[in-house]
Write a protein that holds these residues in place. Structure first.
Motif, PDB file in Angstrom:
ATOM      1  N   GLU A 168     -36.696 -23.891  14.274  1.00 59.02           N
ATOM      2  CA  GLU A 168     -36.181 -24.661  15.358  1.00 59.02           C
ATOM      3  C   GLU A 168     -36.829 -24.521  16.754  1.00 59.02           C
ATOM      4  O   GLU A 168     -36.929 -25.623  17.275  1.00 59.02           O
ATOM      5  CB  GLU A 168     -34.656 -24.212  15.601  1.00 59.02           C
ATOM      6  CG  GLU A 168     -33.895 -25.194  16.140  1.00 59.02           C
ATOM      7  CD  GLU A 168     -32.283 -24.542  16.315  1.00 59.02           C
ATOM      8  OE1 GLU A 168     -31.870 -24.833  17.483  1.00 59.02           O
ATOM      9  OE2 GLU A 168     -31.927 -24.121  15.369  1.00 59.02           O
ATOM     10  N   ARG A 169     -37.305 -23.457  17.178  1.00 60.08           N
ATOM     11  CA  ARG A 169     -38.270 -23.337  18.426  1.00 60.08           C
ATOM     12  C   ARG A 169     -39.370 -24.060  18.387  1.00 60.08           C
ATOM     13  O   ARG A 169     -39.916 -24.853  19.202  1.00 60.08           O
ATOM     14  CB  ARG A 169     -38.533 -22.061  18.898  1.00 60.08           C
ATOM     15  CG  ARG A 169     -37.219 -21.241  19.290  1.00 60.08           C
ATOM     16  CD  ARG A 169     -37.716 -19.823  19.609  1.00 60.08           C
ATOM     17  NE  ARG A 169     -36.572 -18.758  19.379  1.00 60.08           N
ATOM     18  CZ  ARG A 169     -36.707 -17.365  19.706  1.00 60.08           C
ATOM     19  NH1 ARG A 169     -37.518 -17.305  20.736  1.00 60.08           N
ATOM     20  NH2 ARG A 169     -36.001 -16.739  19.405  1.00 60.08           N
ATOM     21  N   ARG A 170     -40.124 -24.355  17.166  1.00 62.68           N
ATOM     22  CA  ARG A 170     -41.290 -24.842  16.801  1.00 62.68           C
ATOM     23  C   ARG A 170     -41.037 -26.538  16.696  1.00 62.68           C
ATOM     24  O   ARG A 170     -42.088 -27.221  16.517  1.00 62.68           O
ATOM     25  CB  ARG A 170     -42.139 -24.356  16.189  1.00 62.68           C
ATOM     26  CG  ARG A 170     -42.672 -22.937  16.448  1.00 62.68           C
ATOM     27  CD  ARG A 170     -43.591 -22.605  15.522  1.00 62.68           C
ATOM     28  NE  ARG A 170     -43.504 -21.137  15.223  1.00 62.68           N
ATOM     29  CZ  ARG A 170     -44.292 -20.174  14.462  1.00 62.68           C
ATOM     30  NH1 ARG A 170     -45.109 -20.838  13.618  1.00 62.68           N
ATOM     31  NH2 ARG A 170     -44.410 -18.997  14.581  1.00 62.68           N
ATOM     32  N   GLY A 171     -39.736 -26.803  16.525  1.00 61.73           N
ATOM     33  CA  GLY A 171     -39.621 -27.909  15.853  1.00 61.73           C
ATOM     34  C   GLY A 171     -40.112 -29.193  16.870  1.00 61.73           C
ATOM     35  O   GLY A 171     -40.619 -30.230  16.054  1.00 61.73           O
ATOM     36  N   GLY A 172     -39.987 -29.260  17.950  1.00 64.96           N
ATOM     37  CA  GLY A 172     -40.507 -30.412  18.975  1.00 64.96           C
ATOM     38  C   GLY A 172     -41.850 -30.571  18.753  1.00 64.96           C
ATOM     39  O   GLY A 172     -42.494 -31.687  18.628  1.00 64.96           O
TER      40      GLY A 172
ATOM     41  N   LYS B 170     -50.685 -15.413  15.977  1.00 69.02           N
ATOM     42  CA  LYS B 170     -50.390 -16.801  15.533  1.00 69.02           C
ATOM     43  C   LYS B 170     -48.985 -16.824  15.144  1.00 69.02           C
ATOM     44  O   LYS B 170     -48.190 -18.020  15.339  1.00 69.02           O
ATOM     45  CB  LYS B 170     -51.305 -17.124  14.381  1.00 69.02           C
ATOM     46  CG  LYS B 170     -50.859 -16.102  13.314  1.00 69.02           C
ATOM     47  CD  LYS B 170     -51.886 -16.386  12.088  1.00 69.02           C
ATOM     48  CE  LYS B 170     -51.585 -15.659  10.877  1.00 69.02           C
ATOM     49  NZ  LYS B 170     -50.378 -15.161  10.387  1.00 69.02           N
ATOM     50  N   ASP B 171     -48.346 -15.503  15.192  1.00 65.87           N
ATOM     51  CA  ASP B 171     -46.878 -15.870  14.934  1.00 65.87           C
ATOM     52  C   ASP B 171     -45.955 -15.664  16.006  1.00 65.87           C
ATOM     53  O   ASP B 171     -44.762 -15.755  16.060  1.00 65.87           O
ATOM     54  CB  ASP B 171     -46.374 -14.673  13.645  1.00 65.87           C
ATOM     55  CG  ASP B 171     -47.326 -14.919  12.195  1.00 65.87           C
ATOM     56  OD1 ASP B 171     -47.273 -16.301  12.169  1.00 65.87           O
ATOM     57  OD2 ASP B 171     -47.798 -14.262  11.921  1.00 65.87           O
TER      58      ASP B 171
ATOM     59  N   ASP C 280     -34.748 -16.252  14.491  1.00 66.39           N
ATOM     60  CA  ASP C 280     -35.386 -17.073  13.673  1.00 66.39           C
ATOM     61  C   ASP C 280     -36.750 -16.123  13.501  1.00 66.39           C
ATOM     62  O   ASP C 280     -36.899 -15.016  13.327  1.00 66.39           O
ATOM     63  CB  ASP C 280     -35.793 -18.303  14.539  1.00 66.39           C
ATOM     64  CG  ASP C 280     -36.469 -18.118  15.815  1.00 66.39           C
ATOM     65  OD1 ASP C 280     -36.656 -16.911  16.087  1.00 66.39           O
ATOM     66  OD2 ASP C 280     -36.698 -18.833  16.378  1.00 66.39           O
ATOM     67  N   GLU C 281     -37.915 -16.701  12.679  1.00 67.31           N
ATOM     68  CA  GLU C 281     -38.796 -16.109  12.271  1.00 67.31           C
ATOM     69  C   GLU C 281     -39.556 -15.336  13.635  1.00 67.31           C
ATOM     70  O   GLU C 281     -40.221 -14.333  13.567  1.00 67.31           O
ATOM     71  CB  GLU C 281     -39.873 -17.284  11.691  1.00 67.31           C
ATOM     72  CG  GLU C 281     -41.255 -16.498  11.291  1.00 67.31           C
ATOM     73  CD  GLU C 281     -42.059 -17.650  10.701  1.00 67.31           C
ATOM     74  OE1 GLU C 281     -43.236 -17.433  10.543  1.00 67.31           O
ATOM     75  OE2 GLU C 281     -41.757 -18.808  10.422  1.00 67.31           O
ATOM     76  N   PHE C 282     -39.620 -15.969  14.547  1.00 64.47           N
ATOM     77  CA  PHE C 282     -40.181 -15.431  15.896  1.00 64.47           C
ATOM     78  C   PHE C 282     -39.629 -14.190  16.172  1.00 64.47           C
ATOM     79  O   PHE C 282     -40.057 -13.184  16.552  1.00 64.47           O
ATOM     80  CB  PHE C 282     -40.030 -16.519  17.221  1.00 64.47           C
ATOM     81  CG  PHE C 282     -40.458 -15.529  18.481  1.00 64.47           C
ATOM     82  CD1 PHE C 282     -41.818 -15.740  18.717  1.00 64.47           C
ATOM     83  CD2 PHE C 282     -39.791 -15.082  19.398  1.00 64.47           C
ATOM     84  CE1 PHE C 282     -42.285 -15.080  19.829  1.00 64.47           C
ATOM     85  CE2 PHE C 282     -40.055 -14.460  20.389  1.00 64.47           C
ATOM     86  CZ  PHE C 282     -41.383 -14.502  20.590  1.00 64.47           C
ATOM     87  N   ALA C 283     -38.109 -14.115  16.416  1.00 62.07           N
ATOM     88  CA  ALA C 283     -37.493 -12.966  16.563  1.00 62.07           C
ATOM     89  C   ALA C 283     -37.783 -11.621  15.507  1.00 62.07           C
ATOM     90  O   ALA C 283     -38.113 -10.682  15.724  1.00 62.07           O
ATOM     91  CB  ALA C 283     -36.007 -13.172  16.615  1.00 62.07           C
ATOM     92  N   ARG C 284     -37.801 -12.259  14.302  1.00 62.52           N
ATOM     93  CA  ARG C 284     -38.233 -11.199  13.061  1.00 62.52           C
ATOM     94  C   ARG C 284     -39.625 -10.699  13.259  1.00 62.52           C
ATOM     95  O   ARG C 284     -39.945  -9.510  13.114  1.00 62.52           O
ATOM     96  CB  ARG C 284     -38.149 -11.854  11.601  1.00 62.52           C
ATOM     97  CG  ARG C 284     -36.698 -12.142  11.207  1.00 62.52           C
ATOM     98  CD  ARG C 284     -36.800 -12.555   9.755  1.00 62.52           C
ATOM     99  NE  ARG C 284     -37.098 -13.920   9.412  1.00 62.52           N
ATOM    100  CZ  ARG C 284     -36.135 -15.005   9.737  1.00 62.52           C
ATOM    101  NH1 ARG C 284     -35.007 -14.738  10.349  1.00 62.52           N
ATOM    102  NH2 ARG C 284     -36.496 -16.123   9.660  1.00 62.52           N
ATOM    103  N   ASN C 285     -40.455 -11.528  13.566  1.00 64.41           N
ATOM    104  CA  ASN C 285     -42.007 -11.098  14.010  1.00 64.41           C
ATOM    105  C   ASN C 285     -42.139  -9.864  15.137  1.00 64.41           C
ATOM    106  O   ASN C 285     -42.768  -9.147  15.242  1.00 64.41           O
ATOM    107  CB  ASN C 285     -42.535 -12.276  14.073  1.00 64.41           C
ATOM    108  CG  ASN C 285     -42.898 -12.982  12.830  1.00 64.41           C
ATOM    109  OD1 ASN C 285     -43.186 -12.566  11.863  1.00 64.41           O
ATOM    110  ND2 ASN C 285     -43.428 -14.335  12.982  1.00 64.41           N
ATOM    111  N   ALA C 286     -41.061 -10.552  16.154  1.00 65.72           N
ATOM    112  CA  ALA C 286     -41.254  -9.623  17.593  1.00 65.72           C
ATOM    113  C   ALA C 286     -40.586  -8.204  17.131  1.00 65.72           C
ATOM    114  O   ALA C 286     -40.960  -7.080  17.439  1.00 65.72           O
ATOM    115  CB  ALA C 286     -40.288 -10.299  18.377  1.00 65.72           C
ATOM    116  N   GLN C 287     -39.499  -8.293  16.117  1.00 62.55           N
ATOM    117  CA  GLN C 287     -38.978  -6.962  15.736  1.00 62.55           C
ATOM    118  C   GLN C 287     -39.879  -6.104  14.820  1.00 62.55           C
ATOM    119  O   GLN C 287     -40.123  -4.988  15.154  1.00 62.55           O
ATOM    120  CB  GLN C 287     -37.504  -7.466  14.645  1.00 62.55           C
ATOM    121  CG  GLN C 287     -36.960  -6.202  14.384  1.00 62.55           C
ATOM    122  CD  GLN C 287     -35.627  -6.377  13.437  1.00 62.55           C
ATOM    123  OE1 GLN C 287     -35.746  -7.450  12.681  1.00 62.55           O
ATOM    124  NE2 GLN C 287     -34.560  -5.733  13.559  1.00 62.55           N
ATOM    125  N   MET C 288     -40.506  -6.965  14.164  1.00 56.30           N
ATOM    126  CA  MET C 288     -41.866  -6.104  13.336  1.00 56.30           C
ATOM    127  C   MET C 288     -42.743  -5.527  14.319  1.00 56.30           C
ATOM    128  O   MET C 288     -43.320  -4.391  14.094  1.00 56.30           O
ATOM    129  CB  MET C 288     -42.188  -7.096  12.278  1.00 56.30           C
ATOM    130  CG  MET C 288     -41.458  -7.245  11.143  1.00 56.30           C
ATOM    131  SD  MET C 288     -42.188  -8.095   9.501  1.00 56.30           S
ATOM    132  CE  MET C 288     -43.221  -9.467  10.310  1.00 56.30           C
TER     133      MET C 288
END
Length: 161
Positions: free
Chosen positions: A1-5, A62-63, A107-115
């Protein structure tokens, strides 16, 4: 959603020349408003976190592009900026409370930040010094002062693995 635009713009074939020039005009207004704000408040520099995360592991940027948003401001404004390490992540700090952030940001960004945070013990954290245009020497002077006050000497253990 954040990358959507961004994705939508790219997939649609980009923007027109007119839209491009409008965005450049908006950027010019942004630069002038920041310069006025700094001058009106007699700011010498603005200190901010370098990243909201510790140093990124090789191949993960990149993520986690959005994590660079603080530092992108200097590039947009064309202002000098430098980063100074001030600490490293301690064992008890290596978490990213996924459940505590708003649902629309899980979202995916938050999951990558968590990792990234899960294995971050020993990684450096820094602050950035942002100065108005043509004040490179002021930026370097403030960075040197921070270095002398903080006396960061840790050898980040995470890089030694």
């Amino acid at each position: 959603e954040r990358r959507g635009g961004l994705v939508k713009t790219v997939r649609s074939g980009g923007i027109s020349v007119y839209e491009y020039w409008q965005r450049l005009a908006d950027l010019s207004v942004l630069r002038k408003s920041w310069a006025k704000m700094v001058e009106a408040n007699d700011y010498v520099a603005i200190l901010h976190p370098s990243l909201p995360l510790p140093a990124l592991f090789c191949g993960t940027s990149k993520d986690l592009t959005a994590a660079c948003s603080y530092t992108l401001l200097a590039n947009l404004l064309l202002w000098p900026e430098g980063t100074v390490p001030v600490t490293t992540i301690r064992k008890e700090e290596q978490c990213y409370p996924f459940e505590e952030i708003p649902a629309n940001q899980r979202d995916e960004f938050a999951r990558n930040a968590q990792m990234t945070m899960a294995e971050s013990e020993g990684l450096p954290m820094g602050i950035s010094v942002l100065c108005p245009p043509y004040r490179d020497e002021v930026c370097l002077c403030i960075m040197k002062k921070i270095e002398s006050l903080v006396e960061f000497s840790a050898k980040p253990s995470a890089y030694m693995k």
